[in-house]
Design a protein around this motif. Structure first.
Motif, PDB file in Angstrom:
ATOM      1  N   VAL A 158       0.827  -1.205   0.000  1.00  0.00           N
ATOM      2  CA  VAL A 158       0.000   0.000   0.000  1.00  0.00           C
ATOM      3  C   VAL A 158       0.860   1.252   0.000  1.00  0.00           C
ATOM      4  CG1 VAL A 158      -1.747   1.284   1.300  1.00  0.00           C
ATOM      5  CG2 VAL A 158      -1.890  -1.207   1.131  1.00  0.00           C
ATOM      6  N   TRP A 159       1.991   1.210   0.703  1.00  0.00           N
ATOM      7  CA  TRP A 159       2.829   2.411   0.813  1.00  0.00           C
ATOM      8  C   TRP A 159       4.242   2.128   0.325  1.00  0.00           C
ATOM      9  CZ3 TRP A 159      -0.421   2.438   5.469  1.00  0.00           C
ATOM     10  CH2 TRP A 159      -0.311   1.257   6.203  1.00  0.00           C
ATOM     11  N   SER A 160       4.318   1.552  -0.838  1.00  0.00           N
ATOM     12  CA  SER A 160       5.617   1.211  -1.398  1.00  0.00           C
ATOM     13  C   SER A 160       5.869   2.023  -2.665  1.00  0.00           C
ATOM     14  CB  SER A 160       5.679  -0.297  -1.677  1.00  0.00           C
ATOM     15  OG  SER A 160       6.960  -0.704  -2.074  1.00  0.00           O
ATOM     16  N   HIS A 161       6.473   1.412  -3.670  1.00  0.00           N
ATOM     17  CA  HIS A 161       6.954   2.146  -4.838  1.00  0.00           C
ATOM     18  C   HIS A 161       5.843   2.820  -5.635  1.00  0.00           C
ATOM     19  CE1 HIS A 161      11.082   0.787  -4.395  1.00  0.00           C
ATOM     20  NE2 HIS A 161      10.614  -0.400  -4.098  1.00  0.00           N
ATOM     21  N   THR A 162       4.665   2.238  -5.660  1.00  0.00           N
ATOM     22  CA  THR A 162       3.553   2.879  -6.372  1.00  0.00           C
ATOM     23  C   THR A 162       3.270   4.252  -5.780  1.00  0.00           C
ATOM     24  OG1 THR A 162       2.603   0.699  -6.814  1.00  0.00           O
ATOM     25  CG2 THR A 162       1.163   2.599  -7.120  1.00  0.00           C
ATOM     26  N   LEU A 163       3.300   4.324  -4.475  1.00  0.00           N
ATOM     27  CA  LEU A 163       3.051   5.585  -3.769  1.00  0.00           C
ATOM     28  C   LEU A 163       4.182   6.583  -4.001  1.00  0.00           C
ATOM     29  CD1 LEU A 163       1.125   6.964  -1.739  1.00  0.00           C
ATOM     30  CD2 LEU A 163       2.538   6.015   0.084  1.00  0.00           C
ATOM     31  N   PHE A 164       5.426   6.120  -3.887  1.00  0.00           N
ATOM     32  CA  PHE A 164       6.568   7.018  -4.099  1.00  0.00           C
ATOM     33  C   PHE A 164       6.580   7.546  -5.538  1.00  0.00           C
ATOM     34  CE2 PHE A 164       8.696   3.811  -1.052  1.00  0.00           C
ATOM     35  CZ  PHE A 164       8.037   4.358   0.033  1.00  0.00           C
ATOM     36  N   GLY A 165       6.277   6.658  -6.488  1.00  0.00           N
ATOM     37  CA  GLY A 165       6.235   7.081  -7.881  1.00  0.00           C
ATOM     38  C   GLY A 165       5.162   8.129  -8.133  1.00  0.00           C
ATOM     39  N   ALA A 166       4.013   7.997  -7.450  1.00  0.00           N
ATOM     40  CA  ALA A 166       2.934   8.966  -7.614  1.00  0.00           C
ATOM     41  C   ALA A 166       3.360  10.354  -7.137  1.00  0.00           C
ATOM     42  CB  ALA A 166       1.694   8.498  -6.856  1.00  0.00           C
ATOM     43  N   LEU A 167       4.090  10.403  -6.020  1.00  0.00           N
ATOM     44  CA  LEU A 167       4.558  11.691  -5.501  1.00  0.00           C
ATOM     45  C   LEU A 167       5.501  12.370  -6.490  1.00  0.00           C
ATOM     46  CD1 LEU A 167       5.258  10.854  -1.738  1.00  0.00           C
ATOM     47  CD2 LEU A 167       3.506  12.388  -2.624  1.00  0.00           C
ATOM     48  N   ALA A 168       6.483  11.614  -6.977  1.00  0.00           N
ATOM     49  CA  ALA A 168       7.420  12.187  -7.949  1.00  0.00           C
ATOM     50  C   ALA A 168       6.699  12.563  -9.245  1.00  0.00           C
ATOM     51  CB  ALA A 168       8.541  11.195  -8.233  1.00  0.00           C
ATOM     52  N   GLY A 169       5.754  11.737  -9.684  1.00  0.00           N
ATOM     53  CA  GLY A 169       5.006  12.026 -10.907  1.00  0.00           C
ATOM     54  C   GLY A 169       4.194  13.303 -10.805  1.00  0.00           C
ATOM     55  N   ALA A 170       3.679  13.602  -9.611  1.00  0.00           N
ATOM     56  CA  ALA A 170       2.940  14.850  -9.423  1.00  0.00           C
ATOM     57  C   ALA A 170       3.837  16.048  -9.702  1.00  0.00           C
ATOM     58  CB  ALA A 170       2.382  14.925  -8.003  1.00  0.00           C
ATOM     59  N   GLY A 171       5.102  15.950  -9.267  1.00  0.00           N
ATOM     60  CA  GLY A 171       6.030  17.042  -9.530  1.00  0.00           C
ATOM     61  C   GLY A 171       6.327  17.219 -11.004  1.00  0.00           C
ATOM     62  N   ILE A 172       6.501  16.108 -11.723  1.00  0.00           N
ATOM     63  CA  ILE A 172       6.743  16.202 -13.172  1.00  0.00           C
ATOM     64  C   ILE A 172       5.513  16.762 -13.872  1.00  0.00           C
ATOM     65  CG2 ILE A 172       7.353  14.925 -15.246  1.00  0.00           C
ATOM     66  CD1 ILE A 172       9.597  15.162 -13.180  1.00  0.00           C
ATOM     67  N   GLY A 173       4.331  16.334 -13.437  1.00  0.00           N
ATOM     68  CA  GLY A 173       3.106  16.884 -14.017  1.00  0.00           C
ATOM     69  C   GLY A 173       3.007  18.388 -13.814  1.00  0.00           C
ATOM     70  N   TYR A 174       3.359  18.842 -12.617  1.00  0.00           N
ATOM     71  CA  TYR A 174       3.339  20.284 -12.334  1.00  0.00           C
ATOM     72  C   TYR A 174       4.337  21.017 -13.223  1.00  0.00           C
ATOM     73  CZ  TYR A 174       3.364  24.585  -9.540  1.00  0.00           C
ATOM     74  OH  TYR A 174       3.259  25.893  -9.122  1.00  0.00           O
ATOM     75  N   LEU A 175       5.519  20.443 -13.379  1.00  0.00           N
ATOM     76  CA  LEU A 175       6.545  21.052 -14.228  1.00  0.00           C
ATOM     77  C   LEU A 175       6.048  21.216 -15.658  1.00  0.00           C
ATOM     78  CD1 LEU A 175       9.547  21.904 -14.736  1.00  0.00           C
ATOM     79  CD2 LEU A 175      10.030  19.481 -15.128  1.00  0.00           C
ATOM     80  N   VAL A 176       5.299  20.256 -16.142  1.00  0.00           N
ATOM     81  CA  VAL A 176       4.854  20.273 -17.534  1.00  0.00           C
ATOM     82  C   VAL A 176       3.686  21.233 -17.749  1.00  0.00           C
ATOM     83  CG1 VAL A 176       3.797  18.870 -19.347  1.00  0.00           C
ATOM     84  CG2 VAL A 176       5.689  17.944 -18.015  1.00  0.00           C
ATOM     85  N   VAL A 177       2.710  21.223 -16.845  1.00  0.00           N
ATOM     86  CA  VAL A 177       1.458  21.947 -17.123  1.00  0.00           C
ATOM     87  C   VAL A 177       1.438  23.372 -16.582  1.00  0.00           C
ATOM     88  CG1 VAL A 177       0.202  19.776 -17.100  1.00  0.00           C
ATOM     89  CG2 VAL A 177       0.214  21.180 -15.042  1.00  0.00           C
ATOM     90  N   ARG A 178       2.282  23.670 -15.621  1.00  0.00           N
ATOM     91  CA  ARG A 178       2.177  24.998 -15.000  1.00  0.00           C
ATOM     92  C   ARG A 178       2.954  26.038 -15.798  1.00  0.00           C
ATOM     93  NH1 ARG A 178      -0.974  26.354 -10.174  1.00  0.00           N
ATOM     94  NH2 ARG A 178      -1.252  28.501 -10.760  1.00  0.00           N
ATOM     95  N   ALA A 179       2.516  26.250 -17.034  1.00  0.00           N
ATOM     96  CA  ALA A 179       3.218  27.161 -17.934  1.00  0.00           C
ATOM     97  C   ALA A 179       3.092  28.619 -17.497  1.00  0.00           C
ATOM     98  CB  ALA A 179       2.683  27.008 -19.352  1.00  0.00           C
ATOM     99  N   ASP A 180       2.155  28.920 -16.583  1.00  0.00           N
ATOM    100  CA  ASP A 180       1.986  30.293 -16.127  1.00  0.00           C
ATOM    101  C   ASP A 180       3.020  30.688 -15.079  1.00  0.00           C
ATOM    102  OD1 ASP A 180       0.679  28.363 -14.496  1.00  0.00           O
ATOM    103  OD2 ASP A 180      -0.334  29.972 -13.417  1.00  0.00           O
ATOM    104  N   ARG A 181       3.792  29.720 -14.596  1.00  0.00           N
ATOM    105  CA  ARG A 181       4.837  29.995 -13.620  1.00  0.00           C
ATOM    106  C   ARG A 181       6.201  30.018 -14.294  1.00  0.00           C
ATOM    107  NH1 ARG A 181       2.951  29.088  -8.344  1.00  0.00           N
ATOM    108  NH2 ARG A 181       0.761  29.754  -8.346  1.00  0.00           N
TER     109      ARG A 181
END
Length: 425
Positions: free
Chosen positions: A208-231
């Motif tokens: 439940v709290w293994s690599h799937t979870l860690f990957g989701a956290l890092a993926g959120a950061g990459i998603g923010y980097l890609v979509v937040r073009a206003d920053r």
């Protein structure tokens, strides 16, 4: 609106067959195939020596992967990710990140022993070496998805989904390797007991709290980097790095020797340690998913609201479509009032409405195909005496509460049983 403070959603595009014309796709595919060859060599050695244990390990962890895959793929109900890209993300985690991390973690562990001490490496080597190599390797998998299909990462939630899928691939393949390594270490031949123990320990207790979870956290950061073009580029990169560091820190905490002996040796003490180490990143990921989902729901609901056509979506259905719990309640209400066919039709209607919203956001001019599917499902519901995919106000709240309580109790019971089984063994 409720989600104005979160990252925006950008209109996406259907990659279709255009992927095969991109050099990045072939580069990523080549890397994945190279990792697959390496994993096949490792698996072949184990399968030759321990065929029954290998078959058992693959079967058990494949079954474990199914509910995780379903949960991750359902996170983004409104704008679903292409199955091919989900499979590519899973393959990167399972075939590339693992083959890089196995020797990389061992080398970094040796470095910790040399620069620090053997005692430091024994206590903290797994907490320092493994997260450093593995989280970088997994994050590069999300970056690879961006390079292959940039238009598909159009919200933070997309980054979460792809990151979690990379983590899931890593988790499943690594667990299989660990299980077969335990068989070899036991020195008892082709026996499945070490596989079962590893499955309980790394599947039920750590899954439940293994690599799937860690990957989701890092993926959120990459998603923010890609979509937040206003920053600014600097602030976006800073948030992405913070997310990766958060995934790394969560992994360090999970692997750390903290509370190894401090809370006793009983099942209750071990459960408390698991919750202490695993709950913070789990809660953080859930909050990120909720915020990202709300933003995406507001965006796509706004697209559908412009139609002003009750045959395509009613105001009640629009409100239900924006919430996962309300979508589920609408399906449950259809099941209780009109049967299983109505439940299936409601789900198909919700899917069609979500796809129509995505096509509207893409500026698709010919919407006939998706409008036809929405109307077709509504005719089926009308024939069943259930013309609208909603539930009465307040109905189903008790069911959601009971479901949450039951699921929590069941999860604790499974954890307790697994801990007790391991303790007894």
């Amino acid at each position: 609106m409720r989600s104005d403070r979160t990252a925006p959603v950008q209109p996406g595009a259907d990659p279709g067959t255009g992927l095969i014309r991109l050099p990045a796709f072939w580069i990523v595919l080549s890397v994945v195939l190279a990792g697959g060859v390496r994993i096949a060599m490792i698996a072949g050695r184990f399968a030759g020596a321990y065929p029954l244990a290998t078959l058992t390990a693959v079967g058990l962890f494949a079954l474990l992967a199914m509910p995780f895959w379903f949960t991750v793929s359902e996170l983004d109900f409104l704008e679903r990710e292409p199955p091919a890209l989900l499979a590519l993300a899973f393959a990167w985690g399972g075939l590339v990140a693992t083959t890089v991390s196995i020797p990389g973690s061992a080398a970094l562990d040796d470095l910790v022993a040399k620069l620090g001490s053997p005692h430091l490496a024994a206590d903290w080597g797994a907490a320092l070496a493994a997260p450093t190599v593995e989280e970088i390797a997994k994050t590069l998998g999300v970056v690879a998805i961006v390079l292959v299909a940039r238009a598909q990462v159009n919200s933070v939630l997309d980054g979460v989904v792809y990151g979690a899928m990379v983590g899931l691939g890593f988790q499943i393949i690594e667990d299989i390797v660990y299980a077969l390594g335990a068989v070899a270490l036991a020195g008892r031949g082709d026996h499945i007991e070490p596989v079962i123990t590893t499955f309980l320990l790394r599947g039920f207790l750590s899954g439940v709290w293994s690599h799937t979870l860690f990957g989701a956290l890092a993926g959120a950061g990459i998603g923010y980097l890609v979509v937040r073009a206003d920053r600014t580029w600097r602030s976006r990169l800073g948030v992405a790095m913070l997310a990766v560091v958060g995934a790394w820190a969560s992994h360090v905490l999970w692997n750390s020797p903290l509370f190894r002996d401090g809370l006793g040796n009983g099942a209750l003490a071990l459960l408390a340690v698991l919750l202490f180490k695993g709950l913070p990143p789990l809660v953080l990921t859930m909050l990120l998913v909720r915020a990202a989902h709300d933003r995406e729901a507001d965006y796509y609901a706004g697209q559908l609201g412009k139609l002003d056509d009750p045959e395509l979506i009613t105001p009640g259905e629009l409100a239900a479509l924006k919430s996962g719990s309300r979508r589920a309640t609408a399906r449950w209400h259809a099941r209780t009032s009109a049967g299983l066919r109505a439940r299936a039709a409601v789900r198909r209607l919700q899917r069609a409405q979500a796809r129509l919203a995505v096509e509207l956001s893409r500026g698709t001019t010919d919407l006939g195909r998706w409008c036809h599917e929405v109307r077709r499902q509504r005719r089926i519901l009308a024939a069943l005496g259930h013309p609208e995919a909603v539930a009465p106000e307040g109905k189903g709240a008790w069911r959601r509460t009971a479901s949450t309580v039951f699921t929590t109790a069941l999860a604790i019971a499974v954890l307790w049983a697994a801990i007790s089984t391991l303790g007894g063994g």
